[in-house]
Design a protein around this motif. Structure first.
Motif, PDB file in Angstrom:
ATOM      1  N   ALA A  25      37.950  39.920  38.488  1.00  0.00           N
ATOM      2  CA  ALA A  25      38.222  38.615  39.347  1.00  0.00           C
ATOM      3  C   ALA A  25      37.899  39.030  40.671  1.00  0.00           C
ATOM      4  O   ALA A  25      37.139  38.325  41.441  1.00  0.00           O
ATOM      5  CB  ALA A  25      39.545  37.952  39.152  1.00  0.00           C
ATOM      6  N   THR A  26      38.425  40.079  41.061  1.00  0.00           N
ATOM      7  CA  THR A  26      38.211  40.442  42.646  1.00  0.00           C
ATOM      8  C   THR A  26      36.964  41.025  42.820  1.00  0.00           C
ATOM      9  O   THR A  26      36.174  40.612  44.002  1.00  0.00           O
ATOM     10  CB  THR A  26      39.169  41.318  43.017  1.00  0.00           C
ATOM     11  OG1 THR A  26      39.041  42.693  42.093  1.00  0.00           O
ATOM     12  CG2 THR A  26      40.737  41.284  42.944  1.00  0.00           C
ATOM     13  N   ASP A  27      36.190  41.490  41.663  1.00  0.00           N
ATOM     14  CA  ASP A  27      34.788  41.805  41.993  1.00  0.00           C
ATOM     15  C   ASP A  27      33.957  40.490  42.077  1.00  0.00           C
ATOM     16  O   ASP A  27      32.876  40.519  42.707  1.00  0.00           O
ATOM     17  CB  ASP A  27      34.471  42.765  40.834  1.00  0.00           C
ATOM     18  CG  ASP A  27      34.825  43.943  40.845  1.00  0.00           C
ATOM     19  OD1 ASP A  27      35.441  44.464  42.051  1.00  0.00           O
ATOM     20  OD2 ASP A  27      34.987  44.884  39.898  1.00  0.00           O
ATOM     21  N   LEU A  28      34.344  39.388  41.393  1.00  0.00           N
ATOM     22  CA  LEU A  28      33.487  38.385  41.239  1.00  0.00           C
ATOM     23  C   LEU A  28      33.593  37.555  42.465  1.00  0.00           C
ATOM     24  O   LEU A  28      32.639  37.041  42.914  1.00  0.00           O
ATOM     25  CB  LEU A  28      33.936  37.403  40.174  1.00  0.00           C
ATOM     26  CG  LEU A  28      33.547  37.901  38.670  1.00  0.00           C
ATOM     27  CD1 LEU A  28      34.348  36.732  37.648  1.00  0.00           C
ATOM     28  CD2 LEU A  28      32.014  37.958  38.469  1.00  0.00           C
ATOM     29  N   PHE A  29      34.787  37.679  43.161  1.00  0.00           N
ATOM     30  CA  PHE A  29      35.037  36.784  44.261  1.00  0.00           C
ATOM     31  C   PHE A  29      34.631  37.698  45.687  1.00  0.00           C
ATOM     32  O   PHE A  29      34.927  37.274  46.770  1.00  0.00           O
ATOM     33  CB  PHE A  29      36.446  36.328  44.601  1.00  0.00           C
ATOM     34  CG  PHE A  29      36.606  35.214  43.432  1.00  0.00           C
ATOM     35  CD1 PHE A  29      36.221  33.867  43.867  1.00  0.00           C
ATOM     36  CD2 PHE A  29      37.230  35.396  42.115  1.00  0.00           C
ATOM     37  CE1 PHE A  29      36.182  32.926  42.721  1.00  0.00           C
ATOM     38  CE2 PHE A  29      37.264  34.227  41.438  1.00  0.00           C
ATOM     39  CZ  PHE A  29      36.916  33.048  41.585  1.00  0.00           C
ATOM     40  N   GLY A  30      34.378  39.095  45.513  1.00  0.00           N
ATOM     41  CA  GLY A  30      34.081  39.971  46.550  1.00  0.00           C
ATOM     42  C   GLY A  30      35.032  40.298  47.329  1.00  0.00           C
ATOM     43  O   GLY A  30      35.076  40.414  48.607  1.00  0.00           O
ATOM     44  N   VAL A  31      36.426  40.431  47.004  1.00  0.00           N
ATOM     45  CA  VAL A  31      37.663  40.454  47.498  1.00  0.00           C
ATOM     46  C   VAL A  31      38.384  42.172  46.726  1.00  0.00           C
ATOM     47  O   VAL A  31      37.710  42.381  45.768  1.00  0.00           O
ATOM     48  CB  VAL A  31      38.659  39.621  47.501  1.00  0.00           C
ATOM     49  CG1 VAL A  31      37.989  38.402  48.422  1.00  0.00           C
ATOM     50  CG2 VAL A  31      39.241  39.175  46.119  1.00  0.00           C
ATOM     51  N   THR A  32      39.056  42.450  47.691  1.00  0.00           N
ATOM     52  CA  THR A  32      39.824  43.718  47.152  1.00  0.00           C
ATOM     53  C   THR A  32      41.238  43.496  46.997  1.00  0.00           C
ATOM     54  O   THR A  32      41.800  42.813  47.894  1.00  0.00           O
ATOM     55  CB  THR A  32      39.532  45.052  47.918  1.00  0.00           C
ATOM     56  OG1 THR A  32      40.001  44.774  49.245  1.00  0.00           O
ATOM     57  CG2 THR A  32      38.317  45.357  47.598  1.00  0.00           C
ATOM     58  N   ILE A  33      41.927  44.074  46.332  1.00  0.00           N
ATOM     59  CA  ILE A  33      43.618  44.063  46.099  1.00  0.00           C
ATOM     60  C   ILE A  33      44.148  45.449  46.849  1.00  0.00           C
ATOM     61  O   ILE A  33      43.610  46.542  46.003  1.00  0.00           O
ATOM     62  CB  ILE A  33      43.940  43.595  44.694  1.00  0.00           C
ATOM     63  CG1 ILE A  33      43.640  42.177  44.491  1.00  0.00           C
ATOM     64  CG2 ILE A  33      45.513  43.740  44.839  1.00  0.00           C
ATOM     65  CD1 ILE A  33      44.046  41.728  43.096  1.00  0.00           C
ATOM     66  N   SER A  34      44.998  45.436  47.440  1.00  0.00           N
ATOM     67  CA  SER A  34      45.314  46.971  47.742  1.00  0.00           C
ATOM     68  C   SER A  34      46.585  47.553  46.577  1.00  0.00           C
ATOM     69  O   SER A  34      46.644  46.725  45.635  1.00  0.00           O
ATOM     70  CB  SER A  34      46.308  46.795  48.896  1.00  0.00           C
ATOM     71  OG  SER A  34      47.592  46.004  48.518  1.00  0.00           O
ATOM     72  N   GLU A  35      46.671  48.758  46.731  1.00  0.00           N
ATOM     73  CA  GLU A  35      47.249  49.196  45.548  1.00  0.00           C
ATOM     74  C   GLU A  35      48.746  48.597  45.619  1.00  0.00           C
ATOM     75  O   GLU A  35      49.293  48.546  44.414  1.00  0.00           O
ATOM     76  CB  GLU A  35      47.388  50.769  45.804  1.00  0.00           C
ATOM     77  CG  GLU A  35      48.204  51.302  44.952  1.00  0.00           C
ATOM     78  CD  GLU A  35      48.254  53.145  45.109  1.00  0.00           C
ATOM     79  OE1 GLU A  35      48.795  53.825  44.304  1.00  0.00           O
ATOM     80  OE2 GLU A  35      47.683  53.676  46.121  1.00  0.00           O
TER      81      GLU A  35
END
Length: 283
Positions: free
Chosen positions: A196-206
Motif C-alpha cells: 500500500a505504501t509503495d502504491l501511494f508513494g509514502v513510507t512507514i517508519s520502523e
C-alpha cells in the motif's frame, strides 16, 4: 437467574467436559515439558519463561478455542438456549456469565501450569526461581487469555451454528496471530502495508510499523512480558537481551499500552457479540 448463576452452572457443566480437562492438561504438560527440556541448558528459570511466552503467543489461542467457540453457539445449535432464555435472566447476564465461567477455567489452567512449572524449576534449575516473576508472568498471560476468550465468546455469540463459530474463531486466530505478526512470507499485514505504501508513494517508519504490529493482542502480549524481566536486564542470554535490553521508551513497548490493547480486544469483541446476540432471533 443472575450472571452469577449462569456462570456457576456453566462452570459446573464445563468442568466435566473433556475439552476443559484437555485445555488444562495440555497447557500444563507442555509448559512443564519446556522447563524440563531447558533445565540443563539455562541456569535461570526466567530464561525459560521467555520461551514459554513464545509458545503461549503462538498456540494459547488455539488451546482456548475448544473451550470457548461453542459456549453460546453450541447452546443455540443444540436447542439448550431455549431453556436458558426461558429462565428469568437477561441476554446480557447469559453472555457475560458465559465469559466469566470460561475465563474461570482459563484461570485454573494458567495458575496450574505456571504453578507446577515454578515447583519444577525450584528443584531442577541451578538458580532458584523468583516467585514474583512467575506471578507477573501468570498475570500477563491471564490478561492475554482474557483477550482471546473475549474474542472467541464474542464470535460464538454472533453465530447460531457450530460450524460457523469454528470458522469464525480460527479465522480470528489466523488474522490476529500469524497474519498480523508476519509469520507468513507472502500473506501478512507487513506485506500489505508495504504494498500500500509503495502504491501511494509514502513510507512507514520502523517505529510506526511496530506500533501497528503491537495492536494485535498476541503481539502486545509479547511486549507486555517485558515487566517479567525488569531488574535482570541485561542478562547472560543474548536472545533475551535483543528483545528487551533497551529502555522501553516507545509507546508500543509500554506495559500500560499493551495491557490496554489486550483488554480492549477482549472487552470490545465480547460487547459486539452481546449486541449481535441481543438482536438475534433465537427461535
Amino acid at each position: 437467574m443472575s450472571l452469577y448463576t449462569v456462570a456457576r452452572d456453566d462452570f459446573k457443566n464445563a468442568r466435566r467436559s473433556y475439552a476443559v480437562l484437555g485445555v488444562i492438561g495440555v497447557l500444563t504438560a507442555i509448559v512443564v515439558l519446556i522447563f524440563a527440556a531447558e533445565m540443563n541448558q539455562y541456569d535461570h528459570p526466567y530464561r525459560t519463561l521467555f520461551d514459554v511466552s513464545f509458545f503461549l503467543f503462538l498456540t494459547f489461542p488455539i488451546i482456548l478455542a475448544p473451550l470457548t467457540y461453542l459456549s453460546i453457539a453450541g447452546d443455540r445449535d443444540g436447542g439448550a438456549i431455549k431453556y436458558a432464555m426461558g429462565l428469568p435472566n437477561s441476554r446480557g447476564e447469559y453472555v457475560f456469565g458465559k465469559l466469566v465461567s470460561r475465563l474461570g477455567v482459563t484461570l485454573v489452567a494458567v495458575a496450574l501450569s505456571i504453578g507446577v512449572a515454578f515447583l519444577f524449576s525450584l528443584v531442577t534449575f541451578v538458580n532458584a526461581p523468583d516467585p514474583v516473576r512467575f506471578v507477573k508472568f501468570a498475570l500477563v498471560s491471564l490478561l492475554f487469555a482474557f483477550s482471546f476468550v473475549g474474542i472467541f465468546v464474542g464470535v460464538s455469540a454472533m453465530t447460531s451454528k457450530r460450524s460457523r463459530a469454528m470458522l469464525g474463531v480460527f479465522g480470528a486466530y489466523f488474522v490476529l496471530v500469524p497474519f498480523w505478526f508476519g509469520f507468513l512470507p507472502f500473506v501478512s499485514l507487513t506485506n500489505i502495508l508495504s504494498t500500500a505504501t509503495d502504491l501511494f508513494g509514502v513510507t512507514i517508519s520502523e517505529n510506526t510499523g511496530r506500533l501497528i504490529q503491537s495492536l494485535s493482542p498476541a503481539t502486545s502480549y509479547l511486549y507486555a512480558t517485558e515487566i517479567v524481566y525488569q531488574g535482570v536486564l541485561p542478562t547472560p542470554y543474548g536472545s533475551l537481551n535483543s528483545n528487551f535490553v533497551d529502555p522501553p521508551n516507545e509507546i508500543y513497548r509500554q506495559f500500560w499500552f499493551n495491557a490496554l490493547v489486550m483488554f480492549a480486544w477482549g472487552a470490545v469483541s465480547l460487547f459486539a457479540g452481546y449486541v449481535s446476540f441481543r438482536r438475534s432471533e433465537l427461535g
